[in-house]
Write an enzyme that holds these catalytic residues in place. Sequence first.
Site, PDB file in Angstrom:
ATOM      1  N   CYS A 215     -15.598   0.565  10.049  1.00 43.75           N
ATOM      2  CA  CYS A 215     -15.995   1.749  10.819  1.00 43.75           C
ATOM      3  C   CYS A 215     -16.122   1.421  12.310  1.00 43.75           C
ATOM      4  CB  CYS A 215     -17.322   2.300  10.304  1.00 43.75           C
ATOM      5  SG  CYS A 215     -17.254   2.884   8.597  1.00 43.75           S
TER       6      CYS A 215
ATOM      7  N   ASP B 223       0.827  -1.215   0.000  1.00 43.34           N
ATOM      8  CA  ASP B 223       0.000   0.000   0.000  1.00 43.34           C
ATOM      9  C   ASP B 223       0.862   1.267   0.000  1.00 43.34           C
ATOM     10  OD1 ASP B 223      -2.208   1.637   0.006  1.00 43.34           O
ATOM     11  OD2 ASP B 223      -2.696   1.355   2.109  1.00 43.34           O
TER      12      ASP B 223
ATOM     13  N   ASN C 260       1.710  10.371   5.042  1.00 42.61           N
ATOM     14  CA  ASN C 260       0.435  10.120   4.379  1.00 42.61           C
ATOM     15  C   ASN C 260      -0.072  11.402   3.710  1.00 42.61           C
ATOM     16  OD1 ASN C 260      -2.385   9.116   3.905  1.00 42.61           O
ATOM     17  ND2 ASN C 260      -1.548   7.333   4.954  1.00 42.61           N
TER      18      ASN C 260
ATOM     19  N   MET D 129     -24.969   5.180   7.773  1.00 38.95           N
ATOM     20  CA  MET D 129     -25.008   3.740   8.010  1.00 38.95           C
ATOM     21  C   MET D 129     -25.687   3.098   6.797  1.00 38.95           C
ATOM     22  SD  MET D 129     -24.592   0.923   9.563  1.00 38.95           S
ATOM     23  CE  MET D 129     -25.290  -0.630   8.966  1.00 38.95           C
TER      24      MET D 129
HETATM   25 CA    CA Z   1      -4.143   2.827  -0.135  1.00 41.98          CA
END
Ligand code: CA
Length: 695
Positions: free
Chosen positions: A627, A322, A409, A665
């Site tokens: 979540c 990633d 990030n 939701m």
């Molecule tokens: Ca990613």
Amino acid sequence: MFSIINLTNGFATHASRVRTLVAIGCAIAALGGAEAQTVGWPMHGGNANDARHSELTSIDAGNVGRLGLAWSFEDFVVRGRTHRGMQATPLVVDGLMYVTGPWSVIYALDARTGKLLWQHDPQVPGGWARKACCDVVNRGVAVAEGKVFSATLDGYLIALDARDGRLLWREDTLIDRKRAYTITGAPRLTDKLVVIGNGGGELGVRGYVSAYERDTGELAWRFFTVPGQGPDEHPEVGVARATWSRDSRFEFGLGGTVWDSMTFDPESRLLYVGVGNGSPWPAWVRSPGGGDNLYLSSILALDADSGRLKWHYQTTPADSWDYTATQNMILADLRLGAGVRKVIMQAPKNGFFYVLDRRTGELLSAQPYTDVTWATRVDPVTGRPQLDASARYEHGQAIVAPSIAGGHNWQPMAFSPRTGLAYIPVLTEHMTFVPWRDGYRPDTISVEARVADPAKTGDQDLLLESRWSAPQSVLVAWDPARAKSIWHGPVRPWWGGGVLSTANVIVQGGSDGLLMVHDATNGRVLKTIAVGTAISAAPITYAIDGVQYIAVVAGLGGSIKTFPWGSAALEHENSERLLVFRLDGGPLRLPPRVTPKVRRAPLDHSNIDAAKAARGSQLFLDHCGRCHAPNGIPNNYPDLWNLPAAAYAAFETIVLRGALEHAGMPRFDDVLSPADVADIRDFIIRDDALSRGTR
Ligand code: CA
């Protein structure tokens, strides 16, 4: 270990280089004294270099101790009771501030007073939250020619009248609305077009970037970053296809999303595009026969008018960790050796700080700015990383740094032409990657990966070799000309904040809810303001009639699934806020303290079958755990372990029929049956009851 250089020598070196830089005109639009000036923050990165540096000098190292609150705005749209992450860079144009909050809502405020002038809610369907890997966040707008351009979570690019927020046009940017495409990034501008990418690389989409005419919203060009299942749309797709095996899993989209950083160089008229990770993460699953998998984890230089590729540089060939190259990119003219080079700089997730010639893509330097174990070095001749075998996890678990969060990030770094230093909000974390077990499903996260825990994995030696104890965040001042770190700030809790450089100070928030101001030359903390709300976004600065302001949004969320140790969200309610500071401003109100949770009595679980609960546990991980945190661990979302009994009775209505869809939701009746929902509910009730004695 990092060492702090001798400051006297270091400063002399920098001072001479700064003079050179200014002399050659590299310094970002020098503005001189700020008195009686009105200077905005018109672009995402502040200016055309995307350096997040301002030459405003009213606030500096000598007076920053007087910084206080000018105004705040806290009336952000919240759906239900669930607070969300705040990631926007506000823009300030002609005295107005344009900022975005959760659910892609846009707010226009008087930048002097904070008075709301208009807001635009694009009414994103609440169920779209299910397509988002990382919350319903938004990182901001672009402004030009009296128009505000913004993108919505559900994939529309919109243009609004900057004066009144009237909708001028709206274009669907998605090629397949059934896939998990989202947009959380800010549109960027070339001199003629407005450009947008999208997210979804964790959830099985194909990445691309699209450019539109500003007046009409007509599509000008589109560049696909990875090959698709059909014929190649443009020649570069064919070039990319040769780096994927024939049996690649095209049905999963392959990833390569452009979810954040793009920057336009008016001089070369190139648009630089940062490309994300592969989908799914493991290269051996994605492209079983091998290959570099272009253009994953790459910086692309596109002709701004045609979208044709001029050069590319892949930071992580065949990435399996990633390691996106979507982090912010900064343009500068750097003195390197005997000459001055026009460079582009990026600190992508993979932990190396890259300096490239921005006209040709030639690698000029790549050195690690944080702990890096996946590669031993980047070969300066071939430009390729030399992989460390210990990072492979096809056949067994591997402990790797950086983690999937990256060494850096989306929180933007800054670059000061005054010091010649880049200021990187660094993340330090090792992570255990475990090999593939299940078949890949596009609606679940790609691969199991977890934070290395020395108590469980016996990794003490590895963690002790870390520059910092992990996981933490730390501000690192990096000299891109010498490819080395110069100083670092205090070690702070996980998930740091973006960075602003102005005059001779560096401003950064953090999840600890502290806004810190550092001396740009040596990192000394000159001022700390406790705001009581975690700050992930980058501050900006602007001036109106000679008064300089510093603005930042606050609120923890995004990819943070649980509130980290030391974060302000554990102490104070994590509501969305915009905070603006000035010299001689006033005091700040802290948000209300978190109310201690009252545990209800455990519910009867005597009739719950253990095997069905185990099945429910896996379903929870696959569909809910992105979540909802298990077992009352604090985060933004409702604690499913502590609901009143009546709420469990309503599970089917909520989970399958969307009773709370507007609040974010989503309904899951396309992937879950009533029996599945019953198993999830039973797992939660049973786990809650059984775990009482263990906490
Ligand atoms: Ca990613």
